[in-house]
Design a protein around this motif. Structure first.
Motif, PDB file in Angstrom:
ATOM      1  N   TYR A  97      -9.691   9.135  -0.531  1.00  0.00           N
ATOM      2  CA  TYR A  97     -10.726   9.177  -1.541  1.00  0.00           C
ATOM      3  C   TYR A  97     -11.450   7.845  -1.510  1.00  0.00           C
ATOM      4  CZ  TYR A  97      -8.212  13.288  -3.083  1.00  0.00           C
ATOM      5  OH  TYR A  97      -7.601  14.512  -3.121  1.00  0.00           O
ATOM      6  N   GLY A  98     -12.621   7.851  -0.904  1.00  0.00           N
ATOM      7  CA  GLY A  98     -13.345   6.606  -0.772  1.00  0.00           C
ATOM      8  C   GLY A  98     -12.825   5.809   0.422  1.00  0.00           C
ATOM      9  N   PRO A  99     -13.457   4.666   0.699  1.00  0.00           N
ATOM     10  CA  PRO A  99     -13.034   3.866   1.846  1.00  0.00           C
ATOM     11  C   PRO A  99     -11.647   3.292   1.643  1.00  0.00           C
ATOM     12  CG  PRO A  99     -14.614   2.672   0.482  1.00  0.00           C
ATOM     13  CD  PRO A  99     -14.559   4.061  -0.053  1.00  0.00           C
ATOM     14  N   PRO A 100     -10.842   3.218   2.700  1.00  0.00           N
ATOM     15  CA  PRO A 100      -9.499   2.632   2.546  1.00  0.00           C
ATOM     16  C   PRO A 100      -9.601   1.163   2.181  1.00  0.00           C
ATOM     17  CG  PRO A 100     -10.047   2.959   4.871  1.00  0.00           C
ATOM     18  CD  PRO A 100     -11.128   3.633   4.080  1.00  0.00           C
ATOM     19  N   PRO A 101      -8.661   0.659   1.395  1.00  0.00           N
ATOM     20  CA  PRO A 101      -8.726  -0.738   0.956  1.00  0.00           C
ATOM     21  C   PRO A 101      -8.466  -1.695   2.110  1.00  0.00           C
ATOM     22  CG  PRO A 101      -6.665   0.279   0.260  1.00  0.00           C
ATOM     23  CD  PRO A 101      -7.499   1.377   0.834  1.00  0.00           C
ATOM     24  N   LEU A 102      -8.948  -2.914   1.943  1.00  0.00           N
ATOM     25  CA  LEU A 102      -8.695  -3.962   2.921  1.00  0.00           C
ATOM     26  C   LEU A 102      -7.242  -4.402   2.854  1.00  0.00           C
ATOM     27  CD1 LEU A 102     -11.839  -6.198   2.317  1.00  0.00           C
ATOM     28  CD2 LEU A 102     -11.408  -4.777   4.328  1.00  0.00           C
ATOM     29  N   PRO A 103      -6.730  -4.976   3.937  1.00  0.00           N
ATOM     30  CA  PRO A 103      -5.398  -5.587   3.853  1.00  0.00           C
ATOM     31  C   PRO A 103      -5.389  -6.716   2.830  1.00  0.00           C
ATOM     32  CG  PRO A 103      -6.139  -5.405   6.146  1.00  0.00           C
ATOM     33  CD  PRO A 103      -7.319  -5.103   5.275  1.00  0.00           C
ATOM     34  N   SER A 218       1.218  -1.401   1.097  1.00  0.00           N
ATOM     35  CA  SER A 218       0.013  -0.607   1.290  1.00  0.00           C
ATOM     36  C   SER A 218      -0.083  -0.176   2.752  1.00  0.00           C
ATOM     37  CB  SER A 218      -1.229  -1.416   0.909  1.00  0.00           C
ATOM     38  OG  SER A 218      -1.457  -2.457   1.855  1.00  0.00           O
ATOM     39  N   ASN A 219      -0.833   0.893   2.990  1.00  0.00           N
ATOM     40  CA  ASN A 219      -1.015   1.353   4.367  1.00  0.00           C
ATOM     41  C   ASN A 219      -1.642   0.269   5.238  1.00  0.00           C
ATOM     42  OD1 ASN A 219      -0.020   3.938   3.764  1.00  0.00           O
ATOM     43  ND2 ASN A 219      -2.048   4.694   3.183  1.00  0.00           N
ATOM     44  N   ALA A 220      -2.640  -0.422   4.700  1.00  0.00           N
ATOM     45  CA  ALA A 220      -3.332  -1.454   5.481  1.00  0.00           C
ATOM     46  C   ALA A 220      -2.382  -2.582   5.866  1.00  0.00           C
ATOM     47  CB  ALA A 220      -4.513  -2.005   4.685  1.00  0.00           C
ATOM     48  N   ASP A 221      -1.535  -3.015   4.932  1.00  0.00           N
ATOM     49  CA  ASP A 221      -0.594  -4.092   5.235  1.00  0.00           C
ATOM     50  C   ASP A 221       0.482  -3.632   6.210  1.00  0.00           C
ATOM     51  OD1 ASP A 221      -2.068  -5.618   3.538  1.00  0.00           O
ATOM     52  OD2 ASP A 221      -0.555  -5.811   1.981  1.00  0.00           O
ATOM     53  N   MET A 222       0.947  -2.390   6.066  1.00  0.00           N
ATOM     54  CA  MET A 222       1.964  -1.883   6.985  1.00  0.00           C
ATOM     55  C   MET A 222       1.416  -1.815   8.407  1.00  0.00           C
ATOM     56  SD  MET A 222       5.059  -0.878   7.407  1.00  0.00           S
ATOM     57  CE  MET A 222       5.665  -0.470   5.768  1.00  0.00           C
ATOM     58  N   ARG A 223       0.196  -1.370   8.549  1.00  0.00           N
ATOM     59  CA  ARG A 223      -0.401  -1.329   9.898  1.00  0.00           C
ATOM     60  C   ARG A 223      -0.530  -2.736  10.469  1.00  0.00           C
ATOM     61  NH1 ARG A 223      -4.359   2.301   7.104  1.00  0.00           N
ATOM     62  NH2 ARG A 223      -3.496   4.399   7.289  1.00  0.00           N
ATOM     63  N   ALA A 224      -0.882  -3.695   9.626  1.00  0.00           N
ATOM     64  CA  ALA A 224      -0.994  -5.080  10.089  1.00  0.00           C
ATOM     65  C   ALA A 224       0.362  -5.613  10.544  1.00  0.00           C
ATOM     66  CB  ALA A 224      -1.567  -5.959   8.981  1.00  0.00           C
ATOM     67  N   GLU A 263      -3.503   6.629  -0.965  1.00  0.00           N
ATOM     68  CA  GLU A 263      -4.071   5.372  -1.413  1.00  0.00           C
ATOM     69  C   GLU A 263      -4.093   5.333  -2.942  1.00  0.00           C
ATOM     70  OE1 GLU A 263      -4.518   3.050   0.562  1.00  0.00           O
ATOM     71  OE2 GLU A 263      -4.920   3.884   2.548  1.00  0.00           O
ATOM     72  N   GLU A 264      -4.233   4.137  -3.488  1.00  0.00           N
ATOM     73  CA  GLU A 264      -4.202   3.992  -4.939  1.00  0.00           C
ATOM     74  C   GLU A 264      -5.385   4.678  -5.630  1.00  0.00           C
ATOM     75  OE1 GLU A 264      -1.586   2.849  -6.669  1.00  0.00           O
ATOM     76  OE2 GLU A 264      -0.723   2.797  -4.662  1.00  0.00           O
ATOM     77  N   SER A 265      -6.433   4.995  -4.879  1.00  0.00           N
ATOM     78  CA  SER A 265      -7.579   5.708  -5.461  1.00  0.00           C
ATOM     79  C   SER A 265      -7.314   7.201  -5.605  1.00  0.00           C
ATOM     80  CB  SER A 265      -8.813   5.488  -4.585  1.00  0.00           C
ATOM     81  OG  SER A 265      -8.576   5.943  -3.260  1.00  0.00           O
ATOM     82  N   THR A 266      -6.215   7.705  -5.028  1.00  0.00           N
ATOM     83  CA  THR A 266      -5.912   9.127  -5.119  1.00  0.00           C
ATOM     84  C   THR A 266      -5.556   9.499  -6.552  1.00  0.00           C
ATOM     85  OG1 THR A 266      -5.001   9.017  -2.869  1.00  0.00           O
ATOM     86  CG2 THR A 266      -4.498  10.988  -4.176  1.00  0.00           C
ATOM     87  N   PRO A 267      -6.216  10.499  -7.134  1.00  0.00           N
ATOM     88  CA  PRO A 267      -5.936  10.830  -8.540  1.00  0.00           C
ATOM     89  C   PRO A 267      -4.525  11.391  -8.733  1.00  0.00           C
ATOM     90  CG  PRO A 267      -8.032  11.780  -7.808  1.00  0.00           C
ATOM     91  CD  PRO A 267      -7.332  11.292  -6.587  1.00  0.00           C
TER      92      PRO A 267
END
Length: 422
Positions: A97-103, A218-224, A263-267
């Motif tokens: 939902y919306g762009p994924p957050p930054l790391p 977060s997904n972004a941090d895990m990928r990093a 993601e945290e934007s998911t309702p």
């Protein structure tokens, strides 16, 4: 020489060092509350009050939290979020939902601090050059930079003096003082990578260390983390962790490392929330045993906001504690991991406070964990302030005084830990 943010970037900096216009700048504008390093921001907080403070406000069952709090909106039964279907269950990829957050700060190699760190780099070299080491200078300089500033300082030192800062510190210091300095110099991402490697190398698994780094990310941090691990050790993080865990726990960590959380934007959709609670209840309330895969799948794929809502809905629906049910149905590493996932999602601030105390409680100090947890929490000063208040609220004592009393026999180690927490 003054070294401030680049032209046109006068926004606030991450961390509290140095003041704007007198230190390393930050490349990103701040929007909303400061990010918590290594995990999504927690709703609410622990504002200072006379006589203590209240628990963080809970938003499930009422109106959505104010904009900027990071919590997902709650939708009534049958209502789907605009722009997509409801979130998927179990191991299916989550809807975006919306762009994924930054790391988080320090987890994106492309993000660079701007400015001139040469004065601090020269002061570090002077502190280690010649006979003896100026430990106080090392503490003063290395305990204050934020994740991007420490990267700039490390790179400036290495290039300016044609040396390796981490190697110099290892040769000039020792013990847990050395370990903490090295953790600071590496920055949050590389320190996580080395901690995971340390947790799984050799005989046995250092389970608490592995949990600390990988759970609730977060997904972004895990990928990093996965990418940096591959670049550092030329090995896959998933393969190394998989080879070190037992079957069911291995499955849980495979789900976690897949980085497919909502993601945290998911309702939070009430019908979906009720179904998750019912599935968890069946998985942990059967007569023949526990359906561990269902529990792992739900808790590893939901966002922090969704897990908070599950935790509260469970209490309302079953008049009991989700944590107590997990505690009674699981054991060993699996139990500790699932409980940490729930606790971090439900109240990350208090979870960090409790983990710091756990590193000091009982007979002897768990110094390896204490170093890692102090360094990890210090990267975000706003979050650190909340953790200190939460610690005082729970244990009726000051965190810094507790740390000083625990490691007072090593003045440099004590001084660095206190500086990181101050």
């Amino acid at each position: 020489m003054s070294y401030g943010p680049p032209q046109g970037q006068g926004q606030p900096q991450w961390g509290g060092y140095p003041p704007a216009g007198q230190g390393y700048g930050s490349p990103y504008p701040q929007q909303g509350p400061p990010q918590h390093v290594g995990y999504p921001p927690h709703q609410g907080g622990y504002p200072p009050q006379q006589g203590g403070y209240s628990a963080p406000p809970q938003h499930f069952g009422g109106p959505p939290p104010p904009a900027g709090y990071g919590g997902p909106p709650v939708l009534p039964p049958g209502q789907h979020p605009v722009g997509g279907p409801p979130p998927q269950h179990g191991g299916f990829p989550p809807q975006q939902y919306g762009p994924p957050p930054l790391p988080s700060p320090g987890y994106d190699p492309r993000a660079q601090a701007h400015g001139d760190a040469s004065a601090d780099a020269d002061a570090l070299r002077a502190a280690m050059k010649g006979f003896g080491t100026d430990e106080k200078a090392l503490i003063r300089i290395l305990s204050k930079p934020d994740p991007l500033q420490i990267s700039l300082l490390r790179n400036t030192y290495n290039q300016r003096h044609r040396r390796d800062l981490e190697r110099d510190i290892k040769s000039e210091t020792s013990g847990y003082f050395r370990d903490a300095l090295v953790a600071l110099v590496r920055g949050p991402l590389l320190d996580d990578v080395h901690n995971v490697h340390e947790a799984i190398k050799g005989l046995g698994t250092k389970e608490s260390m592995l949990n600390d780094v990988l759970l609730g990310r977060s997904n972004a941090d895990m990928r990093a983390i996965k990418q940096a691990y591959q670049q550092t050790f030329q090995r896959s993080l998933e393969a190394d962790v998989k080879g070190d865990l037992s079957m069911k726990t291995e499955t849980l960590f495979s789900m976690v490392m897949a980085a497919t959380r909502n993601e945290e934007s998911t309702p939070v959709i009430l019908a979906e929330l009720d179904r998750d609670c019912s599935d968890l209840h069946r998985a942990m309330g059967g007569q023949i045993g526990t359906d561990q895969i269902t529990v792992c799948s739900i808790l590893s794929n939901r966002s922090d906001g969704q897990i908070r809502a599950i935790n509260q809905h469970w209490q309302q629906k079953y008049h009991g504690s989700l944590e107590k049910t997990i505690d009674s149905e699981f054991s060993g590493h699996m139990k500790d991991a699932l409980l940490l996932i729930v606790r971090r999602a439900s109240d990350r601030i208090m979870s960090d406070a409790v983990q710091l105390e756990d590193a000091m409680a009982g007979l002897g100090t768990k110094d390896v964990l204490l170093v890692q947890r102090v360094v990890r929490v210090h990267w975000d000063r706003a979050h650190l302030d909340q953790v200190k208040r939460a610690y005082t609220h729970r244990y009726k004592k000051d965190l810094i005084q507790r740390v000083k009393g625990e490691i007072h026999n090593n003045k440099h180690y004590e001084g660095l830990m206190v500086a990181c927490l101050s």
